[in-house]
Motif scaffolding. Structure first.
Motif, mmCIF file in Angstrom:
data_model
loop_
_atom_site.group_PDB
_atom_site.id
_atom_site.type_symbol
_atom_site.label_atom_id
_atom_site.label_comp_id
_atom_site.label_asym_id
_atom_site.label_seq_id
_atom_site.Cartn_x
_atom_site.Cartn_y
_atom_site.Cartn_z
ATOM 1 N N ALA A 239 0.834 -1.208 0.000
ATOM 2 C CA ALA A 239 0.000 0.000 0.000
ATOM 3 C C ALA A 239 0.866 1.255 0.000
ATOM 4 C CB ALA A 239 -0.932 -0.004 1.210
ATOM 5 N N VAL A 240 1.871 1.309 0.883
ATOM 6 C CA VAL A 240 2.706 2.509 0.926
ATOM 7 C C VAL A 240 3.591 2.591 -0.318
ATOM 8 C CG1 VAL A 240 2.626 2.567 3.449
ATOM 9 C CG2 VAL A 240 4.555 1.445 2.327
ATOM 10 N N SER A 241 4.001 1.448 -0.866
ATOM 11 C CA SER A 241 4.788 1.468 -2.104
ATOM 12 C C SER A 241 3.965 1.998 -3.265
ATOM 13 C CB SER A 241 5.307 0.060 -2.429
ATOM 14 O OG SER A 241 6.219 -0.387 -1.458
ATOM 15 N N ALA A 242 2.716 1.552 -3.346
ATOM 16 C CA ALA A 242 1.845 2.040 -4.423
ATOM 17 C C ALA A 242 1.637 3.544 -4.293
ATOM 18 C CB ALA A 242 0.508 1.311 -4.384
ATOM 19 N N TRP A 243 1.331 4.009 -3.060
ATOM 20 C CA TRP A 243 1.111 5.441 -2.890
ATOM 21 C C TRP A 243 2.383 6.229 -3.212
ATOM 22 C CZ3 TRP A 243 3.350 9.287 0.005
ATOM 23 C CH2 TRP A 243 2.702 10.535 -0.055
ATOM 24 N N SER A 244 3.539 5.723 -2.800
ATOM 25 C CA SER A 244 4.795 6.431 -3.050
ATOM 26 C C SER A 244 5.095 6.562 -4.534
ATOM 27 C CB SER A 244 5.946 5.708 -2.347
ATOM 28 O OG SER A 244 5.767 5.728 -0.945
ATOM 29 N N SER A 245 4.534 5.671 -5.353
ATOM 30 C CA SER A 245 4.745 5.710 -6.807
ATOM 31 C C SER A 245 3.523 6.235 -7.539
ATOM 32 C CB SER A 245 5.075 4.298 -7.315
ATOM 33 O OG SER A 245 6.201 3.759 -6.657
ATOM 34 N N ARG A 246 2.647 6.943 -6.834
ATOM 35 C CA ARG A 246 1.333 7.309 -7.353
ATOM 36 C C ARG A 246 1.392 8.120 -8.644
ATOM 37 N NH1 ARG A 246 3.267 9.984 -3.457
ATOM 38 N NH2 ARG A 246 3.156 12.246 -3.231
ATOM 39 N N SER A 247 2.347 9.035 -8.748
ATOM 40 C CA SER A 247 2.379 9.907 -9.924
ATOM 41 C C SER A 247 2.688 9.119 -11.186
ATOM 42 C CB SER A 247 3.412 11.014 -9.725
ATOM 43 O OG SER A 247 3.078 11.818 -8.620
ATOM 44 N N GLY A 248 3.714 8.298 -11.116
ATOM 45 C CA GLY A 248 4.082 7.515 -12.291
ATOM 46 C C GLY A 248 3.060 6.456 -12.648
ATOM 47 N N LEU A 249 2.273 6.025 -11.663
ATOM 48 C CA LEU A 249 1.297 4.967 -11.901
ATOM 49 C C LEU A 249 -0.089 5.504 -12.238
ATOM 50 C CD1 LEU A 249 2.255 2.603 -8.928
ATOM 51 C CD2 LEU A 249 2.824 2.312 -11.351
ATOM 52 N N ASP A 250 -0.290 6.816 -12.122
ATOM 53 C CA ASP A 250 -1.595 7.428 -12.376
ATOM 54 C C ASP A 250 -2.678 6.763 -11.526
ATOM 55 O OD1 ASP A 250 -3.366 9.215 -13.537
ATOM 56 O OD2 ASP A 250 -3.862 7.867 -15.187
ATOM 57 N N LEU A 251 -2.421 6.674 -10.222
ATOM 58 C CA LEU A 251 -3.342 5.994 -9.320
ATOM 59 C C LEU A 251 -4.569 6.848 -9.021
ATOM 60 C CD1 LEU A 251 -1.262 4.264 -6.497
ATOM 61 C CD2 LEU A 251 -2.376 3.234 -8.478
ATOM 62 N N PRO A 252 -5.739 6.216 -8.888
ATOM 63 C CA PRO A 252 -6.912 6.940 -8.399
ATOM 64 C C PRO A 252 -6.739 7.213 -6.903
ATOM 65 C CG PRO A 252 -7.409 4.615 -8.586
ATOM 66 C CD PRO A 252 -6.033 4.798 -9.165
ATOM 67 N N PRO A 253 -7.352 8.265 -6.379
ATOM 68 C CA PRO A 253 -7.213 8.539 -4.946
ATOM 69 C C PRO A 253 -7.872 7.458 -4.100
ATOM 70 C CG PRO A 253 -8.810 10.029 -5.940
ATOM 71 C CD PRO A 253 -8.167 9.286 -7.060
ATOM 72 N N PHE A 254 -7.204 7.109 -3.000
ATOM 73 C CA PHE A 254 -7.759 6.132 -2.072
ATOM 74 C C PHE A 254 -7.362 6.528 -0.656
ATOM 75 C CE2 PHE A 254 -3.560 4.393 -3.192
ATOM 76 C CZ PHE A 254 -3.020 4.078 -1.954
ATOM 77 N N TYR A 255 -8.072 5.993 0.306
ATOM 78 C CA TYR A 255 -7.663 6.116 1.696
ATOM 79 C C TYR A 255 -7.561 4.715 2.287
ATOM 80 C CZ TYR A 255 -12.702 5.589 2.668
ATOM 81 O OH TYR A 255 -13.998 5.142 2.719
ATOM 82 N N LEU A 256 -6.616 4.558 3.202
ATOM 83 C CA LEU A 256 -6.400 3.254 3.811
ATOM 84 C C LEU A 256 -7.027 3.236 5.197
ATOM 85 C CD1 LEU A 256 -3.255 1.105 3.519
ATOM 86 C CD2 LEU A 256 -4.463 1.208 5.685
ATOM 87 N N ILE A 257 -7.785 2.195 5.482
ATOM 88 C CA ILE A 257 -8.405 2.021 6.790
ATOM 89 C C ILE A 257 -7.494 1.114 7.610
ATOM 90 C CG2 ILE A 257 -10.465 1.289 8.047
ATOM 91 C CD1 ILE A 257 -12.003 1.594 5.377
ATOM 92 N N GLY A 258 -6.857 1.679 8.641
ATOM 93 C CA GLY A 258 -5.914 0.879 9.405
ATOM 94 C C GLY A 258 -5.227 1.663 10.499
#
Length: 336
Positions: free
Chosen positions: A19-38
């Motif tokens: 999860a943190v790896s995906a968020w850290s690479s968010r710009s290059g991956l064009d990720l949709p916004p999400f929030y983590l429950i935890g």
């Protein structure tokens, strides 16, 4: 755009770090916004362990999209988690289940567009008193409570080259012939056909139905189930207007030219569906739950306790799950 709700899964597995790896690479991956429950403290600690500096913002869901570009939005649970990568703790079961409950509440309340779940360890939950076979069945129960009627969830493994659906899921192989009925196959086929139309946008989905036995039973020479159970189910589906064929020998259903002839494969048991799906595209395949009145996706892998905390887990399947959830969640469809 509403954000996606991402549940933490088992915090001792690789879920927090992908999860943190995906968020850290968010710009290059064009990720949709999400929030983590935890547990936000656990996330920061895991990021540090794998060499990432993680800014976290504790938010409510309606604040997530605004902070997503600069901080990982976290909806904090009131249940801190034991943080030992690779070593599951039964005490974490309460928080794992609470995260799922919160995500379902959020999507029904219109605070989230869809749900993405990180992997759980079923035995740990069973040891803590969890009575459901897995995520899929529990989500079906939560949905049933919300809408006031039974909901039957259906698991689909969706990859770039194959969509595969197991008709029976988390049961021992020896129990499959007892559990398999024509009615179960027909109900599964209906749900798959409907969701392929309404969620995936395929106007007339083509379903290939696998046989249970080798060579689809060879007309009863290798078991009677295919003639007595599977073939009548296919006939019923066709009578209802579903473009279904089968029973087909499973050993010839998954090569490239065979896959070109259908949009989804209905398989009779868990591994008959999941082995070809994962063999073809392990990193890009997504677990999608059909039949629910909301969208839920998940990576196609498990907790991977053996590599948790080592910084070697790849977020590819989670990235695919997030992107598919955003795409399906943006489509309007009739409630299940």
């Amino acid at each position: 755009m509403l954000p996606l709700a991402l549940t933490m899964g088992d915090p001792s597995g690789i879920g927090p770090e992908i999860a943190v790896s995906a968020w850290s690479s968010r710009s290059g991956l064009d990720l949709p916004p999400f929030y983590l429950i935890g547990d936000p403290d656990l996330l920061v600690a895991r990021a540090k362990l794998i060499g990432l500096k993680l800014p976290v913002a504790i938010v409510q869901p309606d604040e997530a999209a605004a902070v997503f570009p600069t901080s990982l939005p976290v909806v904090a649970l009131d249940t801190p988690c034991q943080d030992t990568p690779g070593v599951p703790h039964t005490e974490n079961a309460v928080g794992i289940v609470k995260a799922i409950d919160r995500a379902v509440d959020d999507v029904f309340a219109g605070r989230a567009a869809a749900i993405v779940t990180l992997p759980i360890a079923k035995k740990l939950l069973y040891d803590a008193g969890f009575i459901f076979p897995g995520h899929t069945e529990y989500l079906g129960e939560l949905a049933s409570r919300q809408v006031g009627r039974p909901i039957r969830p259906v698991m689909m493994l969706a990859g770039p080259d194959l969509r595969a659906v197991p008709v029976t899921i988390h049961i021992p192989l020896i129990e499959v012939p007892k559990a398999l009925t024509s009615e179960l196959i027909v109900e599964t086929g209906r749900i798959v056909a409907r969701d392929m139309r309404e969620r995936f946008g395929i106007d007339r989905p083509r379903l290939a139905v696998a046989g249970l036995n080798p060579h689809a039973g060879e007309n009863g020479a290798i078991g009677r189930e295919d003639e007595a159970i599977v073939r009548p189910a296919v006939k019923s589906l066709r009578a209802e207007g579903v473009d279904a064929v089968g029973p087909l020998p499973a050993d010839t259903m998954f090569h490239a030219s065979a896959r070109a002839r259908y949009d989804a494969a209905l398989c009779m048991y868990h591994d008959q569906a999941l082995i070809p799906a994962k063999a073809l595209a392990f990193d890009d395949t997504v677990n999608v739950t059909l039949g629910l009145p909301f969208v839920r996706t998940s990576p196609d892998h498990g907790t991977a306790f053996d590599i948790a905390g080592k910084g070697v887990a790849h977020p590819d399947s989670l990235v695919a799950a997030l992107k598919l959830a955003a795409r399906l969640g943006a489509r309007r469809f009739a409630p299940a």
